[in-house]
Scaffold this motif. Structure first.
Motif, PDB file in Angstrom:
ATOM      1  N   ASN A 157      -3.209   4.138  11.301  1.00  0.00           N
ATOM      2  CA  ASN A 157      -2.330   3.571  10.286  1.00  0.00           C
ATOM      3  C   ASN A 157      -2.222   2.043  10.466  1.00  0.00           C
ATOM      4  OD1 ASN A 157       0.812   2.813   9.826  1.00  0.00           O
ATOM      5  ND2 ASN A 157       0.228   4.334   8.304  1.00  0.00           N
TER       6      ASN A 157
ATOM      7  N   GLU B  60      -4.347   9.281   4.240  1.00  0.00           N
ATOM      8  CA  GLU B  60      -4.248   9.458   5.693  1.00  0.00           C
ATOM      9  C   GLU B  60      -4.522  10.924   6.023  1.00  0.00           C
ATOM     10  OE1 GLU B  60      -0.939   7.150   7.357  1.00  0.00           O
ATOM     11  OE2 GLU B  60      -2.380   5.530   7.080  1.00  0.00           O
TER      12      GLU B  60
ATOM     13  N   ARG C  10       7.976   1.382   3.782  1.00  0.00           N
ATOM     14  CA  ARG C  10       7.891   2.812   4.081  1.00  0.00           C
ATOM     15  C   ARG C  10       9.255   3.329   4.509  1.00  0.00           C
ATOM     16  NH1 ARG C  10       4.128   2.670   9.569  1.00  0.00           N
ATOM     17  NH2 ARG C  10       5.444   1.292  10.785  1.00  0.00           N
TER      18      ARG C  10
ATOM     19  N   ALA D  51       0.347   5.089   1.622  1.00  0.00           N
ATOM     20  CA  ALA D  51      -0.584   5.725   2.563  1.00  0.00           C
ATOM     21  C   ALA D  51      -0.175   7.175   2.837  1.00  0.00           C
ATOM     22  CB  ALA D  51      -0.622   4.918   3.858  1.00  0.00           C
ATOM     23  N   PRO D  52      -0.241   8.011   1.832  1.00  0.00           N
ATOM     24  CA  PRO D  52       0.233   9.379   2.027  1.00  0.00           C
ATOM     25  C   PRO D  52      -0.716  10.224   2.864  1.00  0.00           C
ATOM     26  CG  PRO D  52      -0.774   9.160  -0.127  1.00  0.00           C
ATOM     27  CD  PRO D  52      -0.786   7.788   0.487  1.00  0.00           C
ATOM     28  N   SER D  53      -0.133  11.184   3.559  1.00  0.00           N
ATOM     29  CA  SER D  53      -0.943  12.211   4.222  1.00  0.00           C
ATOM     30  C   SER D  53      -1.015  13.370   3.229  1.00  0.00           C
ATOM     31  CB  SER D  53      -0.250  12.682   5.507  1.00  0.00           C
ATOM     32  OG  SER D  53       0.110  11.566   6.276  1.00  0.00           O
TER      33      SER D  53
ATOM     34  N   HIS E 248      10.049   5.768   9.933  1.00  0.00           N
ATOM     35  CA  HIS E 248       8.940   5.119  10.647  1.00  0.00           C
ATOM     36  C   HIS E 248       9.369   3.882  11.439  1.00  0.00           C
ATOM     37  CE1 HIS E 248       5.630   7.581   9.257  1.00  0.00           C
ATOM     38  NE2 HIS E 248       6.119   7.542   8.031  1.00  0.00           N
TER      39      HIS E 248
ATOM     40  N   PHE F 160      -1.837   8.942  14.410  1.00  0.00           N
ATOM     41  CA  PHE F 160      -1.226   8.179  13.317  1.00  0.00           C
ATOM     42  C   PHE F 160      -0.969   6.716  13.650  1.00  0.00           C
ATOM     43  CE2 PHE F 160       2.862   6.479  11.920  1.00  0.00           C
ATOM     44  CZ  PHE F 160       2.585   6.250  10.588  1.00  0.00           C
TER      45      PHE F 160
ATOM     46  N   ARG G  53       0.830  -1.206   0.000  1.00  0.00           N
ATOM     47  CA  ARG G  53       0.000   0.000   0.000  1.00  0.00           C
ATOM     48  C   ARG G  53       0.862   1.253   0.000  1.00  0.00           C
ATOM     49  NH1 ARG G  53       2.260   2.528   4.343  1.00  0.00           N
ATOM     50  NH2 ARG G  53       1.629   1.732   6.368  1.00  0.00           N
TER      51      ARG G  53
END
Ligand code: GLU
Length: 474
Positions: free
Chosen positions: A201, A45, A215, A11-13, A219, A197, A9
């Motif tokens: 997430n 996100e 990612r 999963a950008p903000s 993180h 988050f 996936r």
């Protein structure tokens, strides 16, 4: 029960435009999904009350589509885990918050920002890790009720188990081990009720059936917290691979300030999607193939084992190299569209295919196509200084002979230049340079055999005549 399908996936903000660094993460996830015949999911996100996120959410989807990074599940696509924007998943998060609260795996925390800041400072000054002190961890229900009754704002904290270790195997960085005592209870719901988050997430990865999370390594230290949360919620835990960050020439993470370009800026500058994909797929990942690869081949040879641990150095020259390759490999139609309106207005319809074929090897950006279109199809031609010198040195007789050859051989450059060669007994540079300089105004460029038919007899005649003895008639 059949095994869960391989699923990655992105999963950008949506807090800004997609930049090279984050789009590389999207590409790696996309390529891995394709490589394993799995699915690629896009999740927005957008939980923070941030301004303009709709605009950025739209823009990032347009950027991903432009690059060919289409998602199998996510906004506007299929998938059974909808909705794929966190701002629409509040109800789902509430269920999981309640589950944790009911089992006393999470507790309300009434510490104010100020109190927390002071505690952090004190801990740091004493040389202790600045983790949460646990002040609200064991408040009795009476104290909790009293705080609520007084309207004291509360966050919800996850109760991190004491004295345990979290182990996981990172796909890039190998075995990882974290002591829970170093972690400290962390906030999973902010005092305004929005999920933090760590929480949404992790919960979403599990509920959306993500099996591999690729990612940025920034993180990495979040992962043990997320593993603990998923264990507490009895939800499946994906595999993780934390990729090294992209750094600029100064060794600092690539940022807007250090010249990182947004996908939008690169598109406007004329970069082709295939250039960006070929470059980014090699930024922190090694292919055996050093040549241009189309998307299917990029995916076929992409291997998580060949992701680097060391930071990846961004180098615009490499991107330009791939841009040149992408231009060489683009279809005629794609290249024609990319050249833009000025070129479309200059190049006659019947010359279109010949033009694209002739100049393709000499283009990096659409401006280069405009340059060649103007040379080939406008009547005005002003040779540069170096070309002018070559023309002067060749002398007027050269251009008289060249014109005679043109009248005889037409736009067949091979024949025409052979005729000049025989007439003047010259060859090599002395023959070809003045011809190129007078006909194109340049000393380098695409093959003359391809250019001369595009210039055409009339324009070629006028250009040669300008430098011969007879200006008007022959
Ligand atoms: N929204 C997070 C970010 O953009 C996602 C991090 C992750 O991939 O888990 O940094």
């Amino acid at each position: 029960m059949s095994a869960a399908p391989f699923k990655t996936r992105f999963a950008p903000s949506p807090t800004g435009l997609l930049h090279l660094g984050n789009v590389r993460t999207a590409l790696f996830n996309f390529l891995l999904a394709r490589r394993h015949g799995g699915l690629f999911l896009l999740r927005l996100e957008d939980t923070d009350a941030m301004r303009g996120h709709e605009k950025y959410a739209e823009a990032l989807q347009a950027d991903l589509r432009w690059l060919g990074l289409t998602w199998d599940e996510g906004p506007g696509a299929a998938g059974s885990a909808a909705p794929y924007a966190q701002s629409e998943r509040g109800e789902i998060y509430r269920r999981y918050f309640s589950a944790l609260e009911e089992q006393r795996l999470a507790y309300p925390c009434f510490c104010s920002e100020h109190e927390l800041a002071v505690a952090r400072k004190t801990a740091l000054a004493a040389g202790r890790p600045p983790r949460y002190s646990g002040r609200c961890r064991n408040l009795d229900s009476w104290a909790v009720q009293e705080k609520f009754a007084a309207g004291t704002p509360a966050t919800l904290r996850f109760r991190v188990p004491e004295g345990a270790t979290v182990n996981f195997e990172d796909g890039v960085r190998g075995p990882q081990q974290f002591a829970t005592d170093d972690i400290g209870d962390f906030v999973i719901r902010r005092s305004d009720g929005t999920p933090a988050f760590f929480f949404c997430n992790a919960v979403d990865d599990a509920l959306m059936g993500v099996t591999l999370v690729v990612r940025g390594e920034d993180h990495l230290t979040n992962t043990p917290r997320q593993v603990l949360l998923l264990q507490a919620l009895k939800l499946p835990i994906p595999a993780y691979a934390h990729i090294a960050l992209v750094v600029g020439a100064d060794g600092a993470p690539l940022s807007k300030r250090t010249g990182s370009k947004s996908v939008e800026e690169l598109r406007v500058a004329g970069f082709l999607p295939a250039a960006i994909n070929n470059y980014l797929a090699r930024l922190g990942h090694t292919y055996e193939e050093t040549h241009y690869l189309d998307m299917a081949s990029l995916a076929r040879s992409f291997a998580a084992e060949r992701l680097h641990r060391a930071p990846a150095h961004y180098d615009e020259m490499h991107l330009r190299h791939w841009q040149h390759q992408a231009v060489l490999h683009a279809s005629n139609e794609e290249l024609w569209q990319w050249m833009g309106e000025t070129v479309h207005a200059l190049v006659p319809n019947e010359a279109r295919a010949g033009f694209v074929d002739a100049v393709r090897g000499n283009l990096i950006f659409p401006a280069d196509a405009r340059h060649w279109a103007a040379i080939l199809f406008s009547d005005e031609l002003v040779p540069g200084h170096a070309s002018q010198e070559v023309i002067t040195a060749a002398g007027m007789e050269f251009f008289d002979a060249a014109r005679r050859a043109l009248e005889k051989d037409g736009t067949d450059f091979k024949q025409m230049s052979t005729s000049v060669k025989h007439m003047l007994s010259i060859s090599g540079k002395a023959l070809f340079q003045p011809l190129r300089a007078a006909l194109t105004g340049e000393l380098d460029g695409p093959e003359m055999a391809k250019l001369l038919p595009l210039i055409g007899v009339e324009r070629a005649r006028a250009r040669l005549m300008k430098y011969g003895t007879t200006k008007n008639s022959f």
